[in-house]
Design a protein around this motif. Structure first.
Motif, PDB file in Angstrom:
ATOM      1  N   THR A  23     -10.175  16.560  -3.306  1.00 60.94           N
ATOM      2  CA  THR A  23      -8.849  16.891  -3.824  1.00 60.94           C
ATOM      3  C   THR A  23      -8.378  15.926  -4.900  1.00 60.94           C
ATOM      4  OG1 THR A  23      -7.722  15.598  -2.102  1.00 60.94           O
ATOM      5  CG2 THR A  23      -8.227  17.910  -1.609  1.00 60.94           C
ATOM      6  N   GLY A  24      -8.909  14.707  -4.922  1.00 60.92           N
ATOM      7  CA  GLY A  24      -8.493  13.728  -5.911  1.00 60.92           C
ATOM      8  C   GLY A  24      -7.234  12.976  -5.565  1.00 60.92           C
ATOM      9  N   ARG A  25      -6.712  13.121  -4.364  1.00 56.53           N
ATOM     10  CA  ARG A  25      -5.523  12.384  -3.944  1.00 56.53           C
ATOM     11  C   ARG A  25      -5.777  11.733  -2.590  1.00 56.53           C
ATOM     12  NH1 ARG A  25      -4.212  17.889  -3.346  1.00 56.53           N
ATOM     13  NH2 ARG A  25      -3.686  18.515  -1.209  1.00 56.53           N
ATOM     14  N   SER A  26      -4.965  10.749  -2.276  1.00 58.81           N
ATOM     15  CA  SER A  26      -5.193   9.942  -1.074  1.00 58.81           C
ATOM     16  C   SER A  26      -4.723  10.622   0.194  1.00 58.81           C
ATOM     17  CB  SER A  26      -4.490   8.586  -1.222  1.00 58.81           C
ATOM     18  OG  SER A  26      -5.003   7.877  -2.327  1.00 58.81           O
ATOM     19  N   GLY A  27      -3.706  11.453   0.119  1.00 62.11           N
ATOM     20  CA  GLY A  27      -3.200  12.105   1.313  1.00 62.11           C
ATOM     21  C   GLY A  27      -1.822  11.593   1.687  1.00 62.11           C
ATOM     22  N   VAL A  28      -1.080  12.426   2.384  1.00 59.68           N
ATOM     23  CA  VAL A  28       0.285  12.065   2.762  1.00 59.68           C
ATOM     24  C   VAL A  28       0.298  10.907   3.743  1.00 59.68           C
ATOM     25  CG1 VAL A  28       0.376  13.746   4.640  1.00 59.68           C
ATOM     26  CG2 VAL A  28       2.490  13.033   3.510  1.00 59.68           C
ATOM     27  N   TRP A  29      -0.759  10.744   4.541  1.00 60.92           N
ATOM     28  CA  TRP A  29      -0.810   9.649   5.505  1.00 60.92           C
ATOM     29  C   TRP A  29      -0.962   8.297   4.815  1.00 60.92           C
ATOM     30  CZ3 TRP A  29      -4.181  13.732   5.060  1.00 60.92           C
ATOM     31  CH2 TRP A  29      -5.419  13.452   4.471  1.00 60.92           C
ATOM     32  N   VAL A  30      -1.583   8.285   3.639  1.00 65.69           N
ATOM     33  CA  VAL A  30      -1.694   7.053   2.865  1.00 65.69           C
ATOM     34  C   VAL A  30      -0.412   6.794   2.076  1.00 65.69           C
ATOM     35  CG1 VAL A  30      -2.991   5.865   1.055  1.00 65.69           C
ATOM     36  CG2 VAL A  30      -4.193   7.297   2.713  1.00 65.69           C
ATOM     37  N   HIS A  31       0.165   7.838   1.544  1.00 65.06           N
ATOM     38  CA  HIS A  31       1.372   7.693   0.719  1.00 65.06           C
ATOM     39  C   HIS A  31       2.531   7.118   1.523  1.00 65.06           C
ATOM     40  CE1 HIS A  31       3.715   8.775  -2.896  1.00 65.06           C
ATOM     41  NE2 HIS A  31       4.698   8.949  -2.039  1.00 65.06           N
ATOM     42  N   TYR A  32       2.627   7.485   2.800  1.00 65.58           N
ATOM     43  CA  TYR A  32       3.734   7.030   3.639  1.00 65.58           C
ATOM     44  C   TYR A  32       3.299   6.033   4.712  1.00 65.58           C
ATOM     45  CZ  TYR A  32       6.233  10.881   1.457  1.00 65.58           C
ATOM     46  OH  TYR A  32       6.812  11.738   0.542  1.00 65.58           O
ATOM     47  N   ASP A  33       2.140   5.407   4.534  1.00 60.37           N
ATOM     48  CA  ASP A  33       1.661   4.346   5.432  1.00 60.37           C
ATOM     49  C   ASP A  33       1.597   4.816   6.891  1.00 60.37           C
ATOM     50  OD1 ASP A  33       1.390   2.626   3.313  1.00 60.37           O
ATOM     51  OD2 ASP A  33       3.330   1.651   3.609  1.00 60.37           O
ATOM     52  N   LEU A  34       1.118   6.017   7.108  1.00 62.02           N
ATOM     53  CA  LEU A  34       1.011   6.542   8.471  1.00 62.02           C
ATOM     54  C   LEU A  34      -0.368   6.336   9.054  1.00 62.02           C
ATOM     55  CD1 LEU A  34       2.225   8.160  10.831  1.00 62.02           C
ATOM     56  CD2 LEU A  34       1.544  10.254   9.648  1.00 62.02           C
ATOM     57  N   GLY A  35      -1.412   6.486   8.264  1.00 65.12           N
ATOM     58  CA  GLY A  35      -2.771   6.395   8.784  1.00 65.12           C
ATOM     59  C   GLY A  35      -3.280   7.764   9.191  1.00 65.12           C
ATOM     60  N   ILE A  36      -4.550   8.011   8.938  1.00 59.86           N
ATOM     61  CA  ILE A  36      -5.085   9.347   9.207  1.00 59.86           C
ATOM     62  C   ILE A  36      -5.214   9.617  10.697  1.00 59.86           C
ATOM     63  CG2 ILE A  36      -7.489   8.556   9.037  1.00 59.86           C
ATOM     64  CD1 ILE A  36      -8.071  11.335   7.742  1.00 59.86           C
ATOM     65  N   ALA A  95       0.862  -1.186   0.000  1.00 67.37           N
ATOM     66  CA  ALA A  95       0.000   0.000   0.000  1.00 67.37           C
ATOM     67  C   ALA A  95       0.891   1.226   0.000  1.00 67.37           C
ATOM     68  CB  ALA A  95      -0.924   0.003   1.218  1.00 67.37           C
ATOM     69  N   GLY A  96       0.260   2.390  -0.209  1.00 70.14           N
ATOM     70  CA  GLY A  96       0.997   3.640  -0.178  1.00 70.14           C
ATOM     71  C   GLY A  96       1.733   3.908  -1.476  1.00 70.14           C
TER      72      GLY A  96
END
Length: 281
Positions: A169-182, A39-40
């Motif tokens: 926004t059309g994007r997943s977010g930095v928490w998803v990109h780096y496997d951090l979790g919201i 993921a991410g």
């Protein structure tokens, strides 16, 4: 010549594509492993780009994070915004020094002590983080605050907030990109967001209808760096003589792929300011 470049030993993994990798060098295998993820976003190198290029290039290295070209006879140093006068471009023993503006080194400022004249804030260690990742987090936390402040909904869940963010926004977010979790991402901004409930299943703004982010992004990166080494996150420093705020333990606080590191003062560091000096990677 080609046989000397092949990998004789079986690479780690299930070995399903071992025959396809026999002609790859070790560097090519390591580069391919960066794309293997569940993921991410894609995995990133721990070291900065100028640091990695310095060991493989004999010519001048120009990069957006450098204020001047870097060569093999120059030393690369991290950016230290809290000690601007400590930097000297030319040093008698170290030679010419070049600043890497994407690698930031600051004090943690995670301890509060009582004195006769009031409270004094001090640090138990040093924090290193990536300026690029900090700017990404700063942009997206502002958008989360604007979504919650502009909506009339009273009860928000982190999962619903994440869905609305991706829808707008059309994007997943930095928490998803780096496997951090919201949830772990929101906990890093305790002055702006409040997670409540038995399992922190709800979130709300500290100040209703206020879209201003009250937390400094540098403080959020420092909290993430301490949480990576400690396994839990305490939103606010404990003042002596008061009730300590409960610590939040989430698996993603230690397993995320953000470039943050924490080095206590009581542990020696041989490569000051670089991510490799920290145990977190």
């Amino acid at each position: 010549m080609m046989a000397s470049r092949q990998i004789a030993a079986r690479p780690p993994g299930d070995g399903s594509n071992y025959e396809e990798q026999m002609g790859d060098t070790r560097h090519q295998l390591l580069q391919k492993s960066l794309a293997m993820r569940s993921a991410g976003g894609p995995h990133e190198q721990v070291r900065s780009v100028p640091w990695r290029l310095q060991g493989t290039r004999s010519c001048e290295i120009t990069h957006s994070s450098l204020h001047e070209p870097l060569t093999s006879w120059k030393n690369l140093e991290p950016m230290q915004p809290r000690w601007p006068h400590a930097f000297r471009r030319y040093h008698l023993n170290h030679g010419i020094r070049v600043v890497d503006n994407d690698t930031i080194v600051v004090s943690a400022r995670d301890k509060i002590q009582k004195t006769q004249t009031g409270l004094v804030r001090s640090s138990s260690g040093t924090v290193t983080y990536s300026q690029t990742q900090r700017q990404k987090a700063e942009i997206e936390v502002q958008e989360l605050a604007e979504i919650m402040a502009g909506s009339g909904q009273l009860a928000w869940t982190p999962k619903k907030l994440e869905h609305i963010f991706k829808e707008r926004t059309g994007r997943s977010g930095v928490w998803v990109h780096y496997d951090l979790g919201i949830r772990a991402f929101l906990i890093c901004f305790p002055k702006t967001f409040e997670l409540y409930g038995r399992e922190h299943e709800y979130v709300r703004l500290r100040r209703a209808r206020n879209s201003v982010v009250l937390d400094h992004p540098e403080e959020a990166m420092a909290r993430l760096a301490r949480a990576r080494s400690q396994g839990s996150l305490q939103q606010n420093p404990t003042v002596p003589g008061t009730i300590a705020s409960p610590s939040v333990a989430l698996p993603s606080l230690k397993s995320n792929r953000l470039k943050v590191g924490f080095l206590p003062h009581d542990e020696p560091g041989t490569d000051y300011g670089q991510f490799g000096a920290y145990r977190t990677f």
